[in-house]
Scaffold this motif. Structure first.
Motif, mmCIF file in Angstrom:
data_model
loop_
_atom_site.group_PDB
_atom_site.id
_atom_site.type_symbol
_atom_site.label_atom_id
_atom_site.label_comp_id
_atom_site.label_asym_id
_atom_site.label_seq_id
_atom_site.Cartn_x
_atom_site.Cartn_y
_atom_site.Cartn_z
ATOM 1 N N LEU A 1 -2.809 8.584 -6.329
ATOM 2 C CA LEU A 1 -3.972 7.995 -5.662
ATOM 3 C C LEU A 1 -4.756 9.050 -4.894
ATOM 4 C CD1 LEU A 1 -5.303 5.208 -4.756
ATOM 5 C CD2 LEU A 1 -3.861 5.396 -2.756
ATOM 6 N N MET A 2 -4.046 9.835 -4.096
ATOM 7 C CA MET A 2 -4.729 10.812 -3.247
ATOM 8 C C MET A 2 -5.293 11.976 -4.070
ATOM 9 S SD MET A 2 -5.267 9.790 -0.461
ATOM 10 C CE MET A 2 -4.881 8.439 0.588
ATOM 11 N N LEU A 3 -4.571 12.324 -5.142
ATOM 12 C CA LEU A 3 -5.082 13.369 -6.041
ATOM 13 C C LEU A 3 -6.423 12.912 -6.625
ATOM 14 C CD1 LEU A 3 -4.027 16.095 -6.932
ATOM 15 C CD2 LEU A 3 -2.908 15.012 -8.862
ATOM 16 N N ALA A 4 -6.466 11.655 -7.056
ATOM 17 C CA ALA A 4 -7.689 11.118 -7.659
ATOM 18 C C ALA A 4 -8.823 11.073 -6.640
ATOM 19 C CB ALA A 4 -7.414 9.723 -8.217
ATOM 20 N N LEU A 5 -8.531 10.549 -5.445
ATOM 21 C CA LEU A 5 -9.598 10.378 -4.465
ATOM 22 C C LEU A 5 -10.081 11.713 -3.914
ATOM 23 C CD1 LEU A 5 -8.332 7.179 -2.575
ATOM 24 C CD2 LEU A 5 -9.998 7.355 -4.422
ATOM 25 N N LEU A 6 -9.143 12.627 -3.648
ATOM 26 C CA LEU A 6 -9.555 13.941 -3.139
ATOM 27 C C LEU A 6 -10.315 14.724 -4.212
ATOM 28 C CD1 LEU A 6 -6.408 14.983 -1.061
ATOM 29 C CD2 LEU A 6 -8.679 14.457 -0.170
ATOM 30 N N TYR A 7 -9.883 14.572 -5.460
ATOM 31 C CA TYR A 7 -10.595 15.248 -6.556
ATOM 32 C C TYR A 7 -12.024 14.724 -6.640
ATOM 33 C CZ TYR A 7 -11.920 16.822 -11.207
ATOM 34 O OH TYR A 7 -12.597 17.394 -12.254
#
Ligand code: SF4
Ligand code: SF4
Length: 404
Positions: A9-15
């Motif tokens: 989730l955080m990888l997707a949102l930060l990306y």
């Protein structure tokens, strides 16, 4: 939310936030980052914080190494394939974590790895019943993520056509690999005749009708609380997993047939049998985003040349080069046609022929739709299953004897 889910989730949102920044949309990037920080503060979850730190570290390394997909110009097909493979990898990790959790429960141990709730995405019928329950004011506590993920997929169809199929679906990716493997040994395209293709395509709509009947008509509203609180629903995910790992003769024959279809025909499962593909295909008619051909720039009209590169690139066999707008329910918004077009501005995916989205924007849109709603659901307490671990452990022991 487990560590695998938090990290993905955080990888997707930060990306997504970093891409907004690189694209010069600094205001959007700051809003996205502020939302992430706000979410972390509301959740007050160590796992989510850990996922954020690891994701931020990973992204920092990628930006430092500057691979093409992380920064700068990138080809459409490369971007889509990279995105789909990363999602597939995340799903494999989720499957591994889920399997370990279930094995420990089956062995009567208290699991040291939590159950990732995102596996409930594979319970579309339960998700449909839950959504029906929500419309009647009944909120499921056992598999809330099933309703959330079904809503997410439907939302992607409404907004960006079948981009879920073209950019995210793990089954579509596996099908593509099997098809390519077959092509290495048998080169010919084994296409069904046109008269057979249409009835075959309608099969997925029949399956969808059966699902809609199960969800909407076979269970009256009054029966929903009983179903949602029943033992079958509490371990519906385990029943689903058992169906796949201990198949009977009929199930094995169906698997063999599916294997034959996906290797025989490119996107055979998506085109002929997938009920998700069917409902997304129907929703895609409403979606404002479409593949649009601009005849002012297309080589055919602007230069009088013969060109059908877009049509030849299309895995769904859509005749693109003669249309101004592709409305087909088979279009997966994969943008392979756009990538194949030699003339910039002749072909695009957008709301009008003069307003096309870049592949990166389509990816970010799909990414946001896939992850923002689950995060919101998690923050509002409608993501994690409330079934006590002890109950799950007991039910798993007698899973084979639990029916509807
Ligand atoms: S028309 Fe273009 S976007 Fe649609 S499926 Fe074909 S190649 Fe993909
Ligand atoms: S590939 Fe591009 S230039 Fe060629 S027919 Fe299609 S839209 Fe026109």
């Amino acid at each position: 939310m487990t560590i695998t889910e938090s990290l993905t989730l955080m990888l997707a949102l930060l990306y997504a936030a970093s891409q907004l920044w690189w694209a010069g949309k600094h205001y959007g990037a700051v809003v996205a980052l502020a939302s992430i920080v706000g979410a972390l503060a509301i959740a007050a979850s160590t796992t989510l914080l850990l996922g954020t730190v690891v994701a931020a570290g990973g992204l920092a390394v990628f930006h430092w190494r500057k691979p093409t997909w992380a920064k700068g110009e990138v080809r459409i097909n490369q971007l889509r394939d990279g995105f789909q493979h990363l999602l597939f990898l995340a799903l494999l990790l989720v499957a591994l974590q889920y399997t370990l959790n279930t094995i420990m429960l089956k062995a009567g141990m208290t699991p040291w790895l939590a159950r990732p709730n995102v596996v409930d995405a594979f319970l579309p019928i339960a998700g449909g019943i839950e959504l029906k329950g929500i419309s009647a004011g009944i909120w499921d506590q056992n598999h809330p993520a099933a309703a959330v993920m079904l809503a997410v997929v439907l939302l992607t169809g409404l907004i960006c056509k079948r981009a879920f199929c073209g950019w995210a679906c793990p089954i579509g990716l596996v099908g593509e690999k099997l098809y390519k493997l077959r092509k290495r040994f048998i080169k010919e395209e084994l296409m069904p005749p046109r008269w057979l293709d249409w009835p075959l395509r309608m099969l997925k709509y029949l399956l969808l009708a059966a699902f809609i009947y199960l969800v909407c008509f076979s269970m009256p509203d009054a029966a929903i609380p009983g179903y949602l609180n029943g033992n079958y629903h509490k371990i519906a995910d385990v029943k689903m997993a058992l169906f796949f790992i201990t198949p009977g003769l009929i199930t094995l024959s169906v698997f063999a047939l599916l294997l034959l279809i996906v290797t025989w025909r490119r996107q055979g499962f998506c085109r002929y049998l997938c009920p998700y593909g069917a409902i997304l295909g129907l929703l895609s008619f409403i979606s404002p985003l479409k593949i649009r051909r601009n005849s002012e720039h297309c080589l055919i009209e602007s230069r009088g040349m013969k060109c059908d590169k877009c049509t030849r690139a299309c895995p769904a066999n859509i005749i693109v080069h003669t249309k101004t707008t592709v409305r087909s329910d088979e279009c997966q918004a994969c943008m392979r046609c756009v990538a194949a077009c030699p003339k910039k501005q002749a072909l695009g995916f957008g709301v009008s022929k003069s307003h096309s989205l870049s592949a990166r924007t389509v990816m970010l849109l799909t990414l946001s739709l896939l992850f923002v709603l689950p995060l919101a659901a998690y923050l509002s307490g409608f993501w994690d299953s409330q079934t006590p671990e002890l109950i799950r452990m007991q039910l798993i022991q007698m899973a084979n004897h639990i029916g509807h």
